[in-house]
Scaffold this active site. Sequence first.
Site, short mmCIF file in Angstrom:
data_model
loop_
_atom_site.label_atom_id
_atom_site.label_comp_id
_atom_site.label_asym_id
_atom_site.label_seq_id
_atom_site.Cartn_x
_atom_site.Cartn_y
_atom_site.Cartn_z
N ASP A 97 -24.74 61.62 -38.24
CA ASP A 97 -25.44 62.91 -38.20
C ASP A 97 -25.92 63.28 -39.61
O ASP A 97 -25.82 62.49 -40.54
CB ASP A 97 -24.56 64.01 -37.58
N VAL A 98 -26.45 64.48 -39.77
CA VAL A 98 -27.00 64.91 -41.07
C VAL A 98 -25.93 64.99 -42.16
O VAL A 98 -26.27 65.03 -43.34
CB VAL A 98 -27.75 66.26 -40.95
#
Length: 144
Positions: free
Chosen positions: A13-14
């Site tokens: 994810d980010v």
Amino acid sequence: MATQIKVRGYHIDVFQHVNNARYLEFYESDSWAWLDRQHFHDWVRKRKFAMVVVNINVNYYRGAIIGDELTIASRVEKINAKNFKCYQQITRERQGKKEMISDALMKFVFIDVVLNKAVVIDGELLEKIEQLEQISKNDANEFI
């Protein structure tokens, strides 16, 4: 026997680690592989049953990152007339030592897909789950 997954870019994810929702996919991947090795899904479908998750409790201990090679293992934990519980864990090996990444306890029920009604775990179904339980005891070295 366990499932191996290498963490890829699309798992991240980010925040540059595996998102909590991805762990559920990893657990599900091992569940399918584990039950398919025993031809359990075929057996269940032939009887017009479905195995349904009704509760999941997940613990996260360390973040998995890109390149990690994870091992996911599953075992039957507890069986009763209404449901059975499956314990799963995700580990990685670092410097020759297994590290716990996550573990989960999942509760399953069986549904008669024709009647859309819960099925009591007894008779032949109980025997099949007990076979899974015995097989998972033989794979005890997969767990921390």
